[in-house]
Write a protein that holds these residues in place. Structure first.
Motif, short mmCIF file in Angstrom:
data_model
loop_
_atom_site.label_atom_id
_atom_site.label_comp_id
_atom_site.label_asym_id
_atom_site.label_seq_id
_atom_site.Cartn_x
_atom_site.Cartn_y
_atom_site.Cartn_z
N ARG A 189 0.84 -1.22 0.00
CA ARG A 189 0.00 0.00 0.00
C ARG A 189 0.86 1.25 0.00
O ARG A 189 0.61 2.19 -0.77
N LEU A 190 1.88 1.30 0.87
CA LEU A 190 2.77 2.46 0.91
C LEU A 190 3.54 2.57 -0.40
O LEU A 190 3.72 3.68 -0.95
N HIS A 191 3.98 1.43 -0.92
CA HIS A 191 4.69 1.40 -2.20
C HIS A 191 3.84 2.05 -3.29
O HIS A 191 4.34 2.85 -4.09
N ARG A 192 2.56 1.70 -3.28
CA ARG A 192 1.65 2.26 -4.29
C ARG A 192 1.36 3.74 -4.03
O ARG A 192 1.29 4.53 -4.97
N SER A 243 10.07 4.02 -1.38
CA SER A 243 9.18 3.08 -2.07
C SER A 243 9.84 1.71 -2.22
O SER A 243 9.19 0.67 -2.04
N ILE A 244 11.14 1.70 -2.51
CA ILE A 244 11.87 0.42 -2.64
C ILE A 244 11.92 -0.30 -1.29
O ILE A 244 11.68 -1.50 -1.19
N VAL A 247 8.36 -1.74 -0.05
CA VAL A 247 7.86 -2.98 -0.63
C VAL A 247 8.58 -4.20 -0.03
O VAL A 247 8.11 -5.33 -0.13
N SER A 248 9.71 -3.95 0.61
CA SER A 248 10.45 -5.04 1.24
C SER A 248 10.16 -5.14 2.73
O SER A 248 10.69 -6.01 3.41
N TRP A 249 9.37 -4.23 3.24
CA TRP A 249 9.13 -4.16 4.68
C TRP A 249 8.12 -5.21 5.15
O TRP A 249 7.21 -5.54 4.39
N PRO A 250 8.21 -5.80 6.32
CA PRO A 250 9.26 -5.60 7.33
C PRO A 250 10.49 -6.47 7.02
O PRO A 250 10.35 -7.58 6.50
#
Lengths: 257, 179
Positions: A189-192, A243-244, A247-250
């Motif tokens: 969601r944050l990535h988007r 953004s990068i 998408v890898s979080w956590p």
């Protein structure tokens, strides 16, 4: 038959009926379930084979069966429960080669998106690093030092490369097939959401860069909106970096096991 | 007349003596897979499993099934990738079958052989320990299926070019009710 014998007969019949009722009450619940199950063919009816019931679940067509390696066929006893007896709707247990193809295409496009996105980060960082060398130095009233043509060209080349790679990366995300009924959840969601920062940023930054270049070519100090080129670039790059990571979080680093 | 009554009684009572079967129904379940990557530890949970067990003199046959798409890791993007990697649209169910003697249900630990059908493949696991706790008419079962990607010919998905670990153990917590 005498009246006494008639009464005796009625009493015996009454007792027989009572006995039948009593037995039915005392039959264990599990036994009754078994009787009910026996009348329900979906539960206890002997299956043609376990494999066939599972094939129904997987929705494997003749074409797919050729495409996938043959599965071992475990044998289940006829009394074993079948998948159909569990109560899943057919839509849930039937496989779809079309949906699988859609998922495969989606994954392929998003893998390209991921790879290109990471590659894009390299010229983007380099463009940020070379930005100050491509800028005129000196305040009004002082001697203004123009950037060298090499520095300027290099920065422009990096910016152009970044822009080209960025929009190619974006293409693979924008046109990746959408899976109906799936709402974005989690880190994606944050990535988007960050698209709405670095996307416009990647339009604005090159436009402001071109304006700044034209002003410098005219021998002017960069002014007006063009002076925001550097700021726009920094904000865009930061949003892109977040953004990068998003998408890898956590991230739970665990290299040792 | 008494003879008739006895015959009627015996006929009515016959099913009670010939049927010894027991049916078990899965009341609730939590299935959790664990996926390990150098920078990610992922747990996907499903509560959507359904199951049934039928016990008779020959033993108990249990069947448990869950839709692959019901596993939720908290990230929709990752779940869709899992669905793609496990061929979950083509083979939408994970199906587990097992068979054991009815007497085993009374013991605190049961060792079972499982046939797991997933991603279009069937893997066989032998002698897996599951812990049982009887609570009245219900029994709680917990254990782990030591599944691996290679068991089901799944190409391990990679992130930043590093693939996930081959092990994808499935932790099972189930409550069964005798019906």
């Amino acid at each position: 038959m005498s009246a006494t014998q008639k009464r005796y007969g009625k009493a015996t019949a009454f007792l027989a009926v009572l006995g039948v009722l009593a037995v039915s009450v005392f039959i264990p619940h599990s036994c009754r379930a078994q009787v009910v199950d026996a009348t329900a063919p979906s539960i206890n009816a002997p299956l043609p084979s376990w494999e066939s019931s599972l094939d129904g679940a997987s929705g494997q067509s003749a074409e797919q069966a050729q495409a996938t390696p043959p599965q071992p066929a475990p044998t289940a006893p006829p009394s074993a429960p079948s998948l159909s007896s569990l109560g899943f709707p057919a839509s849930q247990t039937q496989g779809s080669a079309q949906e699988q193809a859609l998922l495969n295409k989606r994954t392929h496009m998003l893998k390209v998106h991921q790879t290109l996105g990471l590659i894009t980060a390299i010229p983007m960082a380099a463009a940020l690093f070379t930005g100050p060398q491509a800028k005129s130095k000196g305040r009004n009233g002082q001697v203004i030092t123009e950037p060298t043509a090499a520095n300027l060209d290099f920065h422009i080349a990096l910016g152009s490369l970044t822009t080209g790679l960025y929009w190619t990366t974006a293409y693979y995300a924008i046109f990746a097939p959408k899976v109906p009924g799936v709402k974005p959840k989690g880190a994606i969601r944050l990535h988007r959401d960050l698209e709405w920062v670095h996307g416009p940023g990647m339009i604005l930054t090159p436009v402001l860069g071109i304006l700044a270049y034209e002003q410098e070519n005219k021998g002017e100090k960069v002014h007006g909106a063009a002076s925001l080129h550097g700021t726009a670039a920094v904000v865009t790059a930061m949003a892109y970096g977040v953004s990068i990571v998003a998408v890898s979080w956590p991230i739970h680093v665990k290299f040792w096991r | 007349m008494l003879k008739k009554f006895l015959v009627a009684f015996l006929l009515a009572a016959l099913p009670a003596f010939c049927e010894t079967g027991t049916t078990w129904v899965l009341q609730q379940s939590t299935l959790t897979y664990h996926m390990s990557h150098p920078i990610h530890q992922v747990y996907g949970v499903s509560h959507a499993a359904k199951g049934k067990g039928i016990c008779n003199s020959a033993g108990c046959d249990f069947l448990i099934a869950a839709p692959v798409k019901s596993f939720d890791s908290g990230d929709s993007n990752r779940d869709l990738h899992m669905l793609e990697a496990t061929r979950g649209a083509q083979f939408p169910m994970v199906i587990v079958r097992t068979r054991f003697p009815e007497s085993a249900i009374a013991s605190p630990t049961i060792y079972v052989n499982l046939d797991v059908q997933f991603a279009g493949q069937t893997a066989h696991y032998e002698h897996l320990p599951f812990h049982l706790t009887m609570e009245g008419n219900q029994v709680r079962i917990s254990g782990t299926i030591p599944a691996t990607c290679s068991d089901f010919k799944i190409v391990p998905p990679s992130f930043l070019t590093v693939p996930i670990k081959n092990q994808i153990p499935l932790q099972v917590e189930m409550t069964w009710r005798k019906s």
